[in-house]
Scaffold this motif. Structure first.
Motif, PDB file in Angstrom:
ATOM      1  N   PHE A 273       0.641  -1.225   0.110  1.00  0.00           N
ATOM      2  CA  PHE A 273       0.107  -0.050   0.001  1.00  0.00           C
ATOM      3  C   PHE A 273       0.973   1.434   0.021  1.00  0.00           C
ATOM      4  CE2 PHE A 273      -4.194  -1.775   1.910  1.00  0.00           C
ATOM      5  CZ  PHE A 273      -4.534  -2.315   0.511  1.00  0.00           C
ATOM      6  N   PRO A 274       1.814   1.279   0.989  1.00  0.00           N
ATOM      7  CA  PRO A 274       2.759   2.534   0.654  1.00  0.00           C
ATOM      8  C   PRO A 274       3.295   2.813  -0.690  1.00  0.00           C
ATOM      9  CG  PRO A 274       3.110   1.365   2.783  1.00  0.00           C
ATOM     10  CD  PRO A 274       2.263   0.487   1.885  1.00  0.00           C
ATOM     11  N   THR A 275       3.942   1.893  -1.332  1.00  0.00           N
ATOM     12  CA  THR A 275       4.218   1.908  -2.711  1.00  0.00           C
ATOM     13  C   THR A 275       3.080   2.440  -3.569  1.00  0.00           C
ATOM     14  OG1 THR A 275       5.817   0.269  -2.113  1.00  0.00           O
ATOM     15  CG2 THR A 275       5.468   0.894  -4.291  1.00  0.00           C
ATOM     16  N   VAL A 276       2.129   1.853  -3.597  1.00  0.00           N
ATOM     17  CA  VAL A 276       0.878   2.173  -4.265  1.00  0.00           C
ATOM     18  C   VAL A 276       0.468   3.874  -4.145  1.00  0.00           C
ATOM     19  CG1 VAL A 276      -1.324   1.926  -4.840  1.00  0.00           C
ATOM     20  CG2 VAL A 276       0.101  -0.089  -4.725  1.00  0.00           C
ATOM     21  N   PHE A 277       0.316   4.082  -3.009  1.00  0.00           N
ATOM     22  CA  PHE A 277       0.246   5.525  -2.695  1.00  0.00           C
ATOM     23  C   PHE A 277       1.115   6.343  -3.107  1.00  0.00           C
ATOM     24  CE2 PHE A 277      -2.473   4.181   1.337  1.00  0.00           C
ATOM     25  CZ  PHE A 277      -3.581   3.762   0.578  1.00  0.00           C
ATOM     26  N   MET A 278       2.656   6.023  -3.000  1.00  0.00           N
ATOM     27  CA  MET A 278       3.731   6.861  -3.635  1.00  0.00           C
ATOM     28  C   MET A 278       3.364   7.124  -5.040  1.00  0.00           C
ATOM     29  SD  MET A 278       6.866   5.598  -1.371  1.00  0.00           S
ATOM     30  CE  MET A 278       8.032   6.573  -2.264  1.00  0.00           C
ATOM     31  N   VAL A 279       3.171   5.945  -5.841  1.00  0.00           N
ATOM     32  CA  VAL A 279       2.984   6.236  -7.025  1.00  0.00           C
ATOM     33  C   VAL A 279       1.781   6.903  -7.741  1.00  0.00           C
ATOM     34  CG1 VAL A 279       2.568   4.884  -9.281  1.00  0.00           C
ATOM     35  CG2 VAL A 279       4.295   3.781  -7.583  1.00  0.00           C
ATOM     36  N   LEU A 280       0.606   6.775  -7.003  1.00  0.00           N
ATOM     37  CA  LEU A 280      -0.568   7.528  -7.400  1.00  0.00           C
ATOM     38  C   LEU A 280      -0.667   8.869  -6.885  1.00  0.00           C
ATOM     39  CD1 LEU A 280      -3.494   4.781  -6.627  1.00  0.00           C
ATOM     40  CD2 LEU A 280      -2.239   5.394  -8.675  1.00  0.00           C
ATOM     41  N   PHE A 281       0.172   9.262  -5.768  1.00  0.00           N
ATOM     42  CA  PHE A 281      -0.220  10.553  -4.844  1.00  0.00           C
ATOM     43  C   PHE A 281       1.125  11.209  -4.940  1.00  0.00           C
ATOM     44  CE2 PHE A 281      -3.581   7.708  -3.130  1.00  0.00           C
ATOM     45  CZ  PHE A 281      -4.826   8.682  -3.632  1.00  0.00           C
ATOM     46  N   GLY A 282       2.029  10.571  -5.403  1.00  0.00           N
ATOM     47  CA  GLY A 282       3.493  11.297  -5.467  1.00  0.00           C
ATOM     48  C   GLY A 282       3.445  12.536  -6.226  1.00  0.00           C
ATOM     49  N   PRO A 283       3.118  12.397  -7.606  1.00  0.00           N
ATOM     50  CA  PRO A 283       3.115  13.330  -8.677  1.00  0.00           C
ATOM     51  C   PRO A 283       2.243  14.634  -8.144  1.00  0.00           C
ATOM     52  CG  PRO A 283       2.981  11.298  -9.786  1.00  0.00           C
ATOM     53  CD  PRO A 283       2.796  11.118  -8.114  1.00  0.00           C
ATOM     54  N   ILE A 284       0.888  14.295  -7.544  1.00  0.00           N
ATOM     55  CA  ILE A 284      -0.003  14.995  -7.252  1.00  0.00           C
ATOM     56  C   ILE A 284       0.508  16.037  -6.030  1.00  0.00           C
ATOM     57  CG2 ILE A 284      -2.173  15.502  -6.168  1.00  0.00           C
ATOM     58  CD1 ILE A 284      -3.186  12.688  -7.437  1.00  0.00           C
ATOM     59  N   VAL A 285       1.243  15.344  -5.117  1.00  0.00           N
ATOM     60  CA  VAL A 285       1.820  16.276  -3.844  1.00  0.00           C
ATOM     61  C   VAL A 285       3.155  16.844  -4.609  1.00  0.00           C
ATOM     62  CG1 VAL A 285       2.979  15.930  -1.653  1.00  0.00           C
ATOM     63  CG2 VAL A 285       1.261  14.252  -2.285  1.00  0.00           C
ATOM     64  N   PHE A 286       3.888  16.477  -5.436  1.00  0.00           N
ATOM     65  CA  PHE A 286       4.872  17.169  -5.886  1.00  0.00           C
ATOM     66  C   PHE A 286       4.184  18.571  -6.569  1.00  0.00           C
ATOM     67  CE2 PHE A 286       7.955  18.299  -9.174  1.00  0.00           C
ATOM     68  CZ  PHE A 286       9.287  18.237  -8.203  1.00  0.00           C
ATOM     69  N   ALA A 287       3.333  18.246  -7.610  1.00  0.00           N
ATOM     70  CA  ALA A 287       2.670  19.567  -8.271  1.00  0.00           C
ATOM     71  C   ALA A 287       2.194  20.473  -7.304  1.00  0.00           C
ATOM     72  CB  ALA A 287       1.624  18.934  -9.160  1.00  0.00           C
ATOM     73  N   PHE A 288       1.267  19.877  -6.311  1.00  0.00           N
ATOM     74  CA  PHE A 288       0.871  21.021  -5.250  1.00  0.00           C
ATOM     75  C   PHE A 288       1.975  21.893  -4.291  1.00  0.00           C
ATOM     76  CE2 PHE A 288      -0.675  21.984  -0.976  1.00  0.00           C
ATOM     77  CZ  PHE A 288      -1.924  22.610  -1.288  1.00  0.00           C
ATOM     78  N   MET A 289       2.973  21.246  -4.033  1.00  0.00           N
ATOM     79  CA  MET A 289       4.237  21.703  -3.110  1.00  0.00           C
ATOM     80  C   MET A 289       4.829  22.715  -4.124  1.00  0.00           C
ATOM     81  SD  MET A 289       5.311  18.797  -0.658  1.00  0.00           S
ATOM     82  CE  MET A 289       6.275  19.631   0.273  1.00  0.00           C
ATOM     83  N   PHE A 290       5.450  22.269  -5.437  1.00  0.00           N
ATOM     84  CA  PHE A 290       6.366  23.059  -6.251  1.00  0.00           C
ATOM     85  C   PHE A 290       5.908  23.667  -7.394  1.00  0.00           C
ATOM     86  CE2 PHE A 290       8.487  19.532  -3.898  1.00  0.00           C
ATOM     87  CZ  PHE A 290       9.583  20.099  -2.944  1.00  0.00           C
ATOM     88  N   GLY A 291       4.450  23.269  -7.740  1.00  0.00           N
ATOM     89  CA  GLY A 291       4.120  23.800  -8.921  1.00  0.00           C
ATOM     90  C   GLY A 291       3.832  25.371  -8.789  1.00  0.00           C
ATOM     91  N   GLY A 292       3.259  25.802  -7.846  1.00  0.00           N
ATOM     92  CA  GLY A 292       3.042  27.296  -7.412  1.00  0.00           C
ATOM     93  C   GLY A 292       4.305  27.934  -7.690  1.00  0.00           C
ATOM     94  N   ALA A 293       5.256  27.409  -6.886  1.00  0.00           N
ATOM     95  CA  ALA A 293       6.785  28.153  -7.063  1.00  0.00           C
ATOM     96  C   ALA A 293       7.428  28.227  -8.383  1.00  0.00           C
ATOM     97  CB  ALA A 293       7.640  27.271  -6.072  1.00  0.00           C
TER      98      ALA A 293
END
Length: 295
Positions: A273-293
């Motif tokens: 489950f942690p690996t699946v969550f990283m694959v699915l939600f990792g890009p979303i979290v990355f875009a949310f944190m660094f996309g605005g900057a």
């Protein structure tokens, strides 16, 4: 004159020390030579042979220090394990002593190298002390598993042989001849040997119960003994036992299959489950944190 006496004293002392070292060397050779001969006979002078000889020598020394309860318990476990490496209870005690010493040395080295608390030294030493006991218990479990898996086939072969008209001894000989190689076949061969030596069927079968101490085999052998006492048809009893054994084996397989999802739950939650969550939600979290900057 004094120089002559000094020379004589020095020569006498030198001869005395030479004789002392010669006698010491002769004594050590008398001790070491039999040890080397035993090592050579054990495994052509290899390290395993030396270790085996050392364990057995320590075992002989341990005989005087063993208490009856420990000896009986280890002896029963070794018999159920099939006498691995022909070890005796005193040899297992020697293995525990060697394991404790090596665990202590290894623990000191590791704790000094990694800066751990010295309390870990005692824990590692205790692991080394009890590891031979774990090994014996694991040998018993593996042997029981092999016997449980081989029992249905050998029981069917014994049933067919009896129903074909052979008596129990001849049917058992046929099982030993045609059965699969393993501990159950060895036990049947030992029972057959005891029957040929003059033991009664009940005595030979009860000896096998004590040696193996497996519930499935014990119930089967007990049924044979009861059938022999009451004069019941042996073929009918064997057929009933064979059917019952296969039913129990099917039920045990169904039980293990039902337990599989529960056993898979922890690896699923902890690893997948942690690996699946990283694959699915990792890009979303990355875009949310660094996309605005970046924008």
């Amino acid at each position: 004159m004094s120089e002559i006496w000094t020379t004589i004293l020095l020569a006498t002392g030198a001869l005395f020390f030479a004789a002392t070292f010669a006698m010491l060397g002769l004594g050590l050779s008398n001790v070491i030579s039999p040890f080397l001969v035993e090592v050579k006979e054990e495994s052509a002078g290899g390290v395993a042979g030396a270790g085996s000889v050392v364990i057995r020598k320590l075992g002989v020394m341990n005989r005087r220090f063993m208490w009856p309860g420990y000896e009986d318990r280890i002896r029963r476990s070794l018999i159920k394990a099939g006498d691995p490496n022909t070890y005796k209870p005193e040899d297992i005690m020697a293995l525990q002593e060697v394991g404790f010493v090596f665990g202590l040395i290894f623990g000191v080295i590791v704790c000094n190298a990694l800066g751990f608390n010295l309390a870990w030294v005692g824990i590692i030493a205790l692991i080394g002390l009890f590891y031979p006991m774990f090994w014996v218990n694991d040998s018993v479990s593996r042997r029981h598993l092999q016997i449980s898996r081989a029992l249905p086939f050998n029981l069917d072969l014994l049933t067919l042989s009896v129903e074909a008209g052979l008596d129990f001894t001849a049917a058992l000989a046929k099982v030993v001849e045609k059965g699969k190689q393993g501990p159950l076949r060895d036990e049947f061969a030992l029972v057959l040997k005891q029957l040929k030596m003059g033991k009664t069927r009940e005595e030979a079968l009860k000896s096998m119960i004590v040696r193996v101490d497996l519930p499935a085999l014990s119930s089967f052998v007990t049924a044979l003994i009861q059938a022999d006492k009451m004069g019941t048809s042996l073929g009918k009893v064997l057929r009933i036992q064979s059917t019952q054994l296969r039913i129990e084996r099917t039920q045990r397989a169904e039980k293990l299959a039902n337990e599989a999802p529960v056993k898979m739950l922890f690896p699923l939650i902890a690893c997948i489950f942690p690996t699946v969550f990283m694959v699915l939600f990792g890009p979303i979290v990355f875009a949310f944190m660094f996309g605005g900057a970046a924008g």
